[in-house]
Design an enzyme around this catalytic site. Sequence first.
Site, PDB file in Angstrom:
ATOM      1  N   ALA A  24      -8.786  -7.763  -2.333  1.00 38.50           N
ATOM      2  CA  ALA A  24      -8.859  -6.839  -2.473  1.00 38.50           C
ATOM      3  C   ALA A  24      -9.068  -6.343  -1.196  1.00 38.50           C
ATOM      4  CB  ALA A  24      -9.461  -5.558  -3.391  1.00 38.50           C
ATOM      5  N   GLY A  26      -8.753  -8.073   1.456  1.00 43.69           N
ATOM      6  CA  GLY A  26      -7.718  -9.546   2.813  1.00 43.69           C
ATOM      7  C   GLY A  26      -6.578  -8.255   3.421  1.00 43.69           C
ATOM      8  N   LEU A  28      -3.538  -8.451   3.804  1.00 43.49           N
ATOM      9  CA  LEU A  28      -2.882  -8.107   3.317  1.00 43.49           C
ATOM     10  C   LEU A  28      -2.901  -6.715   2.593  1.00 43.49           C
ATOM     11  CD1 LEU A  28       0.449  -7.855   2.535  1.00 43.49           C
ATOM     12  CD2 LEU A  28      -0.245  -8.681   0.657  1.00 43.49           C
ATOM     13  N   ARG A  56     -14.480 -11.519  -3.418  1.00 41.60           N
ATOM     14  CA  ARG A  56     -16.184 -12.151  -3.695  1.00 41.60           C
ATOM     15  C   ARG A  56     -17.259 -11.231  -2.476  1.00 41.60           C
ATOM     16  NH1 ARG A  56     -14.101 -17.505  -1.663  1.00 41.60           N
ATOM     17  NH2 ARG A  56     -13.728 -16.300  -0.202  1.00 41.60           N
ATOM     18  N   LYS A 189      12.838  -3.173   2.989  1.00 41.77           N
ATOM     19  CA  LYS A 189      13.219  -2.928   3.790  1.00 41.77           C
ATOM     20  C   LYS A 189      14.647  -2.359   3.998  1.00 41.77           C
ATOM     21  CE  LYS A 189      10.307  -4.504   6.921  1.00 41.77           C
ATOM     22  NZ  LYS A 189       9.258  -3.997   8.402  1.00 41.77           N
ATOM     23  N   HIS A 247      12.045 -13.949   4.183  1.00 35.04           N
ATOM     24  CA  HIS A 247      12.804 -13.367   5.827  1.00 35.04           C
ATOM     25  C   HIS A 247      14.268 -13.291   5.568  1.00 35.04           C
ATOM     26  CE1 HIS A 247       9.074 -11.491   4.785  1.00 35.04           C
ATOM     27  NE2 HIS A 247       8.092 -11.222   5.547  1.00 35.04           N
TER      28      HIS A 247
HETATM   29  C1  BG6 Z   1       4.973 -10.974   6.648  1.00 38.16           C
HETATM   30  C2  BG6 Z   1       4.854 -12.207   8.033  1.00 38.16           C
HETATM   31  O1  BG6 Z   1       5.778 -11.324   6.508  1.00 38.16           O
HETATM   32  O2  BG6 Z   1       6.139 -10.138   7.659  1.00 38.16           O
HETATM   33  C3  BG6 Z   1       4.182 -11.769   9.232  1.00 38.16           C
HETATM   34  O3  BG6 Z   1       3.854 -13.534   6.830  1.00 38.16           O
HETATM   35  C4  BG6 Z   1       5.561 -11.144  10.098  1.00 38.16           C
HETATM   36  O4  BG6 Z   1       3.839 -13.328   9.790  1.00 38.16           O
HETATM   37  C5  BG6 Z   1       5.815  -9.924   9.054  1.00 38.16           C
HETATM   38  O5  BG6 Z   1       4.492 -10.767  11.006  1.00 38.16           O
HETATM   39  C6  BG6 Z   1       6.769  -9.165   8.948  1.00 38.16           C
HETATM   40  O6  BG6 Z   1       7.022  -7.361   8.780  1.00 38.16           O
HETATM   41  P1  BG6 Z   1       7.294  -7.193   9.219  1.00 38.16           P
HETATM   42  O7  BG6 Z   1       7.519  -5.369   8.503  1.00 38.16           O
HETATM   43  O8  BG6 Z   1       5.981  -5.588  10.437  1.00 38.16           O
HETATM   44  O9  BG6 Z   1       8.698  -6.391   9.741  1.00 38.16           O
END
Ligand code: BG6
Length: 457
Positions: A24, A26, A28, A56, A189, A247
């Site tokens: 939580a 981190g 992301l 932690r 997206k 991606h």
């Molecule tokens: C993430 C990658 O999944 O997508 C990153 O781990 C990358 O390295 C990012 O920068 C890009 O995502 P976005 O939404 O900013 O285009």
Amino acid sequence: MQSSELTKRKKLPLAPVGVIIFGATGDLATKKLFPSLARLFADGHLRDFFIVGLSRQNLNNETFRNYVASAVGPKYADSNFLSKIEFVQGDFSSPESFQNLGERIAKIDDVRGVCSDKVYYLAVPPILYGELLENLATSGLTVTCGGLSRIAIEKPFGSNYLQAQVLDKKLSVYFKENEIYRIDHYLAKETIQNILTFRFSNSIFPPLFTSEHIERIEAVFSEKNVVGSRAGFYESVGALLDVGQNHILQMVAAVTMENPGEILPASIRTLRAEAISRFTFEGKDGDLTVGQYDGYRDEHGVASISTTETFFKMKFKIIGGILDGVPVTATSGKGLAESRASVSVFFKKGDCTHQNILTFWIQPNEGIAINFYSKAPGFTKKLASKMLDFSYSEEKDVRLPDAYERVLFDLLRGDETLFGSTDEVMASWRFITPVLEMAKKLPLMRYNQGTLVEELF
Ligand code: BG6
């Protein structure tokens, strides 16, 4: 397919739900999950919910709420939102932490007088998944008071084909397939969703999407950013696993998959998996180049002799289906001159002298553009190249949700359409495995930060 079918999915009801975020504090959770949850709340999409963060760090409810408030910024740091958030300090490897977490969740449900659905979000490095899942299951957390439970797992799913199979097997012991949400936020997206609407809701395009008319496809995923605070994680994956296995493949799958007819999670996921399984890497000389930007080895958490690639260019083919034989080039890198994510379809010239290119843009702005040629004005027979395009950023009064808002919106409602299935994930591992093997044998080219992607190798 009608475009209104996409919006139809929004009508799924939202049952009372608890979101439990592992990791939580981190990167992301801080940069994406909390800001997205706060925006969903502000827009009225989150009502009967609570959030528990586990990490932690030595925090309590109050200090964690302050942490979240600064992560979401003053505009979204609504006290009603923050009051729904609790913190449990814990270690993913400690059964005791999971017991504490279970007690806290049960207490929250008791106070609220409901048995909520539970969403467990693993915002932690993949290396921790195994132990965390075991603790989650043995602590009884996955057996809820009656509500549903779901688990959300970030890409890359496993670190190679075999480990992905092991992880999948482990997950299937504790969760049913319809409870497992494998996240690739590129699927959420707007443009990726729109590619299908665009291709299948406009009658002029389906007849053109065949190998008779398409010469080649190019996907570009270039980023100005260097790895920075994510260096420790990035060092263990590299560009091919960070974006190449997921991606990029999803971007190409969206322009090559067959018509799902209607937007049903099962048919879309099956066709995406089939599209990915048609991607064929032959591994011929020149089919792959890998590079690393100068300065990468000085990043915190990176080995001084690191051979992790921060750039790749790979060439593969579509074998089978309506685009049989069409070549694809995918390029991606960090520390480059511009941030761009796009997938372009180059049409064959046929009897014409010029080429039409249809581009779906994701970065820097989401949109669609097609070039065409018209007569230059005046007493001339010359051609002028023109663009037909639109960008969501030009649409006033429309706030484009961040992809993570969509991920969370669907995850909380149980809509699996924009999440990977086992078949999809396995198809992407089958594709990337020979690419990774070849990468190991190739020299790692060096490039300066700020280089233009077109200038590389
Ligand atoms: C993430 C990658 O999944 O997508 C990153 O781990 C990358 O390295 C990012 O920068 C890009 O995502 P976005 O939404 O900013 O285009």
